[in-house]
Design a protein around this motif. Structure first.
Motif, PDB file in Angstrom:
ATOM      1  N   HIS A 137      -7.845   2.124  -8.533  1.00  0.00           N
ATOM      2  CA  HIS A 137      -6.668   2.492  -7.746  1.00  0.00           C
ATOM      3  C   HIS A 137      -6.033   1.304  -7.011  1.00  0.00           C
ATOM      4  CE1 HIS A 137      -9.728   2.372  -4.657  1.00  0.00           C
ATOM      5  NE2 HIS A 137      -8.814   2.556  -3.721  1.00  0.00           N
ATOM      6  N   SER A 138      -6.469   0.094  -7.330  1.00  0.00           N
ATOM      7  CA  SER A 138      -5.832  -1.114  -6.802  1.00  0.00           C
ATOM      8  C   SER A 138      -5.471  -2.025  -7.967  1.00  0.00           C
ATOM      9  CB  SER A 138      -6.758  -1.855  -5.832  1.00  0.00           C
ATOM     10  OG  SER A 138      -6.995  -1.106  -4.653  1.00  0.00           O
ATOM     11  N   HIS A 186      -2.080  -1.336  -3.608  1.00  0.00           N
ATOM     12  CA  HIS A 186      -3.167  -0.407  -3.293  1.00  0.00           C
ATOM     13  C   HIS A 186      -2.585   1.009  -3.291  1.00  0.00           C
ATOM     14  CE1 HIS A 186      -6.262   1.164  -0.120  1.00  0.00           C
ATOM     15  NE2 HIS A 186      -6.634   1.482  -1.346  1.00  0.00           N
ATOM     16  N   GLU A 187      -2.953   1.805  -4.292  1.00  0.00           N
ATOM     17  CA  GLU A 187      -2.477   3.186  -4.428  1.00  0.00           C
ATOM     18  C   GLU A 187      -3.441   4.123  -3.702  1.00  0.00           C
ATOM     19  OE1 GLU A 187      -0.831   6.579  -4.947  1.00  0.00           O
ATOM     20  OE2 GLU A 187       0.237   4.868  -5.824  1.00  0.00           O
ATOM     21  N   THR A 188      -2.949   4.811  -2.657  1.00  0.00           N
ATOM     22  CA  THR A 188      -3.828   5.651  -1.839  1.00  0.00           C
ATOM     23  C   THR A 188      -3.549   7.142  -1.979  1.00  0.00           C
ATOM     24  OG1 THR A 188      -2.444   5.777   0.158  1.00  0.00           O
ATOM     25  CG2 THR A 188      -3.769   3.779  -0.134  1.00  0.00           C
ATOM     26  N   VAL A 189      -2.543   7.536  -2.772  1.00  0.00           N
ATOM     27  CA  VAL A 189      -2.150   8.937  -2.839  1.00  0.00           C
ATOM     28  C   VAL A 189      -2.723   9.627  -4.080  1.00  0.00           C
ATOM     29  CG1 VAL A 189      -0.205  10.547  -2.860  1.00  0.00           C
ATOM     30  CG2 VAL A 189      -0.074   8.426  -1.522  1.00  0.00           C
ATOM     31  N   GLU A 228     -11.990  -1.199  -5.928  1.00  0.00           N
ATOM     32  CA  GLU A 228     -12.051  -1.459  -4.496  1.00  0.00           C
ATOM     33  C   GLU A 228     -10.688  -1.223  -3.839  1.00  0.00           C
ATOM     34  OE1 GLU A 228     -15.196  -3.603  -6.597  1.00  0.00           O
ATOM     35  OE2 GLU A 228     -13.006  -3.657  -6.776  1.00  0.00           O
ATOM     36  N   CYS A 229     -10.703  -0.968  -2.541  1.00  0.00           N
ATOM     37  CA  CYS A 229      -9.465  -0.840  -1.773  1.00  0.00           C
ATOM     38  C   CYS A 229      -8.957  -2.238  -1.443  1.00  0.00           C
ATOM     39  CB  CYS A 229      -9.704  -0.066  -0.476  1.00  0.00           C
ATOM     40  SG  CYS A 229     -10.150   1.665  -0.709  1.00  0.00           S
ATOM     41  N   LEU A 230      -7.945  -2.675  -2.152  1.00  0.00           N
ATOM     42  CA  LEU A 230      -7.368  -3.994  -1.879  1.00  0.00           C
ATOM     43  C   LEU A 230      -6.205  -3.829  -0.913  1.00  0.00           C
ATOM     44  CD1 LEU A 230      -7.379  -5.609  -5.450  1.00  0.00           C
ATOM     45  CD2 LEU A 230      -9.139  -5.688  -3.672  1.00  0.00           C
ATOM     46  N   GLU A 244       0.852  -1.187   0.000  1.00  0.00           N
ATOM     47  CA  GLU A 244       0.000   0.000   0.000  1.00  0.00           C
ATOM     48  C   GLU A 244       0.889   1.239   0.000  1.00  0.00           C
ATOM     49  OE1 GLU A 244      -3.971  -0.116   2.236  1.00  0.00           O
ATOM     50  OE2 GLU A 244      -2.679  -1.357   3.486  1.00  0.00           O
ATOM     51  N   THR A 245       0.617   2.181  -0.898  1.00  0.00           N
ATOM     52  CA  THR A 245       1.343   3.447  -0.860  1.00  0.00           C
ATOM     53  C   THR A 245       0.738   4.333   0.220  1.00  0.00           C
ATOM     54  OG1 THR A 245      -0.076   4.538  -2.490  1.00  0.00           O
ATOM     55  CG2 THR A 245       1.821   3.289  -3.320  1.00  0.00           C
ATOM     56  N   ASP A 246       1.528   5.281   0.696  1.00  0.00           N
ATOM     57  CA  ASP A 246       1.054   6.182   1.745  1.00  0.00           C
ATOM     58  C   ASP A 246       1.990   7.377   1.814  1.00  0.00           C
ATOM     59  OD1 ASP A 246      -0.493   7.181   3.789  1.00  0.00           O
ATOM     60  OD2 ASP A 246      -0.210   5.467   5.141  1.00  0.00           O
ATOM     61  N   VAL A 247       1.583   8.390   2.565  1.00  0.00           N
ATOM     62  CA  VAL A 247       2.472   9.516   2.803  1.00  0.00           C
ATOM     63  C   VAL A 247       3.607   9.056   3.704  1.00  0.00           C
ATOM     64  CG1 VAL A 247       0.661  11.237   2.493  1.00  0.00           C
ATOM     65  CG2 VAL A 247       1.050  10.254   4.764  1.00  0.00           C
TER      66      VAL A 247
END
Length: 451
Positions: A373-374, A331-334, A357-359, A302-305
């Motif tokens: 985005h997943s 899972h790309e969250t940015v 969906e958020c995988l 999962e990407t994140d800040v």
């Protein structure tokens, strides 16, 4: 244009040594910060990339003298005679970069007004500038939007304020820092970005005389001062470029020593690189990355800040994951559109399925908004050369990695975009043994062979 197209003959490992310099996500911002000083600033470890040239041009339009120093990669910026720039000249830079938005605060402090043209940058998802303008309104600026751009006016000294970001945006955090340091009173910024490049920008501003404290809860307090001086600073190395070369080593079964890379800003990436099956070795001068042989391992990511896995690391790593055994989940969250580059990889033989969906373990901002985005990456896949059109900076370099890992020849269009953030990337590729050529050179070679 033939100089915007590259022929890549893949199938060979990248091996050798390259040098990285200052971070693209810090150097242009540190150049803007020089506007705030009363005296000259000296910035070292500056890469020769397009974003630096854009900012240099904008600074010079506003009366800042910019010259090279005695040291390679050194700029001396003297803002002693800041002045208004011609709107048409500023507008000539429209669409070439998103950096101009960060000129707002410094120009309001120095001139009492600013003009910001339309903004460019990579098309990887929403990066709205309206929040930047709302922040500047809170500091006391008056803002008028016109077809050719946005005019900002400060009739009196800007005032400190309390701001809470809905998301820890790097750009919004930079905007607040560059504006708050000379604003009257205290500015409190909550939910701030804390990337290494942000911390390095704070170091630059502190050297200039700013008073900035960084809390453990993403809160930044800035006590405005009446005046700032110049700075002398060596930019931190580009951890995003370093990771790109690491992924290139992994995808091509190569071995690359990245001189200038540092461990601490890359700790999260290094952990993931090792989980996939990559090997690395750290010394005082850089980091060596290589494929140790055997199978690469599928992972869930999962990407994140920061301090999470950076979104700019995701695209080159996805290319390497096409060579891992099993199913990898990303899972790309940015940025909601950052996985769009995978369509071209599938045309090259990859097996990547996108989902809205958020995988991942935690639902993100995009889960209920129908953004793809997943991703599920099934590997290993045999990649073959193809026609590639570069969509954005990191996606573009990722296409180069895919082309280098593939069998056969790929034609990569739009390579000039890579110059935004990768210094002398074609020379570096050649130094690592990559077989690349511009179409014009290929035509000449073909004529010679025929003769």
């Amino acid at each position: 244009m033939t100089d915007d197209v590259l022929l890549v003959h893949g199938g060979n490992p990248l091996e050798g040594e390259i040098q990285i310099r200052g971070a693209k996500n810090l150097v242009p911002k540190a150049m803007v910060a020089a506007l705030l000083g009363q005296g000259p600033s000296r910035l070292r470890n500056v890469p020769d990339i397009r974003d630096v040239k854009v900012v240099r041009g904008l600074l010079q339009l506003h009366g800042v003298t910019v010259r090279t120093g005695d040291e390679d990669g050194e700029l001396i910026l003297d803002p002693s005679h800041v002045e208004s720039a011609n709107v048409a000249d500023i507008d000539a830079h429209a669409g070439s970069s998103r950096i101009p938005i960060l000129f707002c605060g410094p120009l309001l402090h120095r001139l009492g007004h600013a003009f910001i043209p339309g903004l460019g940058g990579c098309d990887i998802g929403g990066r709205p500038v309206d929040f930047h303008f709302e922040v500047l309104r809170q500091f006391g600026a008056t803002i008028e939007k016109h077809p050719q751009g946005t005019y900002l006016v400060a009739t009196q000294r800007l005032r400190g304020t309390k701001i809470e970001l809905p998301y820890p945006s790097v750009g919004a955090t930079e905007q607040v820092l560059l504006t708050a340091v000379l604003a009257e009173g205290v500015t409190e910024l909550r939910n701030a970005a804390i990337e290494p490049e942000i911390v390095d920008l704070i170091c630059v501003l502190q050297k200039m005389g700013a008073i900035i404290s960084l809390g453990t809860d993403r809160t930044i307090l800035v006590t405005g001062v009446d005046e700032l001086d110049g700075y002398t600073h060596r930019a931190l190395p580009d951890r995003l470029e370093a990771a790109s070369w690491a992924c290139a080593a992994l995808a091509t079964k190569g071995d690359i020593y990245v001189r200038g890379a540092e461990q601490i800003p890359m700790m999260t990436f290094l952990n993931t690189f090792r989980k996939v099956g990559g090997a690395y070795e750290i010394d005082d001068e850089g980091i060596r990355f290589w494929h140790p042989g055997g199978e690469l391992k599928a992972i869930a990511l999962e990407t994140d800040v920061h301090p999470g896995f950076q979104t700019d690391w995701q695209q080159p790593l996805v290319v390497a994951l096409t060579q891992a055994t099993g199913l990898s989940i990303v899972h790309e969250t940015v940025y909601e559109s950052r996985l769009g580059f995978t369509g071209a990889l599938n045309q090259m033989g990859a097996h990547i399925q996108l989902y809205s969906e958020c995988l991942g373990g935690t639902p993100c901002r995009f889960g209920a908004r129908n953004f793809m985005h997943s991703a599920v990456v099934s590997g290993p896949s045999k990649l073959v050369g193809g026609e590639l059109v570069i969509p954005d900076l990191r996606g573009g370099f990722s296409y180069l990695i895919a082309a280098l890992a593939a069998e056969g020849t790929s034609t990569v269009h739009g390579i000039d975009l890579i110059n935004r953030g990768y210094e002398n990337f074609m020379d570096k590729l050649r130094d690592l043994g990559a077989h690349i050529e511009l179409p014009a050179a290929a035509e000449v070679a073909e004529v010679q062979l025929t003769a």
